[in-house]
Design an enzyme around this catalytic site. Structure first.
Site, short mmCIF file in Angstrom:
data_model
loop_
_atom_site.label_atom_id
_atom_site.label_comp_id
_atom_site.label_asym_id
_atom_site.label_seq_id
_atom_site.Cartn_x
_atom_site.Cartn_y
_atom_site.Cartn_z
CE LYS A 79 63.10 -31.03 1.75
NZ LYS A 79 62.78 -30.13 0.62
CB SER A 149 63.29 -32.17 -2.50
OG SER A 149 63.20 -30.89 -1.87
CB SER A 173 60.96 -28.94 -3.05
OG SER A 173 61.84 -29.27 -4.10
#
Length: 475
Positions: A79, A149, A173
């Site tokens: 990420k 996210s 997330s």
């Protein structure tokens, strides 16, 4: 089966046996990224040359008889909040334009030491402050949101564009996008996985963890990430401490396991198809010998207030300087949230901290009567792109973000480990997630139950975490 379709454990075994070279594996996944990413938008950047070089080096080490462990030669993605020396960490935001990390984050360094090959950095909702990741489309249906996210990481894994990826989890997330894309997501115990070199959203709620296609893969990745000074606290089974749970053990090994089934909170304002699938999964655990225990979730009515009372001012503190100097570089959605943090009185933040301490005490007592809690991960499957709210059976409405964070936030507030595993599909073929939670440092029991569910569903012929082929294109 094509190489990009292999899960981590299977790919690792093929590499160890000499049936597949790390470079062949990397090339297959890179070709899959080239095919799928224009449709899905999972990656901020693809580091093809870096991945090939790491794979070549892993192959040379293998030929010399030097294997670093079960992740040796396995490609992965990070990420784009996670620093890698020499690469940008954009946080999917214009605020970070021109940024280049000076050093590896601890988790990136540990994965490099384990012999992995970095494919690239995946999209996040800007600075991880959201639950949809608008740049990215759902791996099962491009007209649906990816979840957030860590949407890019979940979509990459679901689509075969990464065997595994790391995400972060402040209010769900990791688990939310994993559930919405039909893969496995693990939020470890708070503090178990180091966060040095990871862009924060909320210091007291942030976690780093893996997104994988199987529970046994999550075990393998967590073993590489696990902080050494906590290895004596219910360390996850993995290389050097017993290995993953066997399929036979997973199916027959739930006798005596107490599974808490919430009678409040987790099944309120939940889509009927989600509730049906999760209760069917819970019944499956009982069929494997688990004892179901009716439980009351403590202080449930305070969850949203505590989550926002902690996260909002902490996030604003992180962005205080750039919010003052270059507010126009943030998306309007995130800027509004950051500006709202300025208005939160210190006394309200302190009340939230006090409530969290009380909530943790109550959850500690709750886990004296059960070993794991089983519940939905999200109350509804993936929303349509542009959808702003869900309407529940009683006629009430709830914003998509509030709905997605509602069932995952308690594990962030209390710091307990939480796992989402695929638990079927709705009428549109969209994935549904089963969430399992355990006491702090209880990852071994958590993954044991998750693995049992996974194996049983595989043996029953039900679709689990399979490579996604999107059913719709992007206009």
């Amino acid at each position: 089966m094509r190489a990009y379709e292999l899960d981590v454990a299977t790919a690792s075994a093929a590499v160890r046996a000499g049936e597949l070279s790390p470079l062949e594996l990397a090339e297959s996944v890179l070709a899959r990224i080239e095919q799928m990413d224009p449709l899905l938008g999972a990656y901020v950047t693809v580091s093809a040359a870096r991945a090939r070089e790491s794979a070549r080096r892993a192959g040379e080490e293998h030929a010399a008889g030097r294997l670093r462990g079960p992740l040796h030669g396995v490609p992965m993605a990070l990420k784009d909040l996670i620093d890698v020396a020499g690469l940008p960490t954009t946080a999917s935001s214009r605020v970070r334009e021109g940024h280049v990390a000076k050093a590896d984050s601890t988790v990136a360094a540990r994965l490099a030491e384990a012999g992995t090959a970095l494919l690239g950095k995946t999209h996040t909702h800007e600075f991880a402050y959201g639950l949809t990741t608008p740049q990215t489309r759902n791996a099962r249906d491009c007209e649906r949101v990816a979840g957030g996210s860590s949407g890019g990481s979940a979509v990459a894994v679901a689509a075969g564009a990464a065997p595994f990826a790391l995400g972060t989890d402040t209010g769900g997330s990791i688990r939310v996008p994993a559930a919405l894309n039909g893969v496995v997501g693990l939020k470890p115990t708070y503090g178990r996985v180091p966060r040095e070199g990871v862009t924060p959203l909320s210091w007291s709620l942030d976690h780093v963890g893996p997104i994988t296609r199987t529970v046994r893969d999550a075990e393998l990745v967590l073993a590489a990430l696990d902080a050494p000074n906590r290895r004596n606290h219910a360390s996850v089974s993995g290389p050097g401490d017993g290995g993953p749970v066997s399929e036979e053990g997973a199916v027959s090994g739930l006798r005596g396991v107490r599974v808490g089934v919430p009678r409040n909170y987790y099944f309120e304002h939940v889509d009927l198809e989600v509730e049906t699938a999760v209760r069917r999964a819970v019944a499956g655990l009982e069929a494997m010998g688990a004892e179901l225990v009716d439980v009351e979730i403590p202080m449930a009515r305070y969850v949203q207030a505590v989550q926002w009372g902690l996260m909002v001012p902490e996030a604003t503190a992180v962005h205080e300087r750039t919010l003052r100097e270059t507010p126009e570089l943030y998306t309007p959605e995130v800027r509004v949230l950051l500006e709202a943090g300025v208005t939160v009185p210190a006394v309200d933040h302190l009340r939230a901290r006090r409530a969290r301490a009380l909530m943790r005490e109550e959850w500690t007592r709750l886990f004296e009567s059960v070993d794991v809690i089983a519940a939905p991960t999200v109350p509804a499957a993936a929303a349509r792109v542009g959808q702003s709210a869900f309407t529940w059976a009683d006629g009430s409405t709830e914003s998509v973000s509030d709905a997605y964070v509602r069932l995952s936030a308690p594990a962030n507030i209390t710091g307990v480990p939480a796992l989402t595993v695929p638990a079927g599909h709705d009428r549109d073929g969209l994935p549904i997630g089963l969430q399992l939670m355990a006491r702090p440092w209880g990852e071994t029991e958590l993954l044991r139950v998750g693995r049992a569910h996974e194996v049983a569903n595989s043996e029953a012929g039900e679709r689990g975490s399979v490579i996604a082929e999107p059913v719709a294109g992007v206009a």
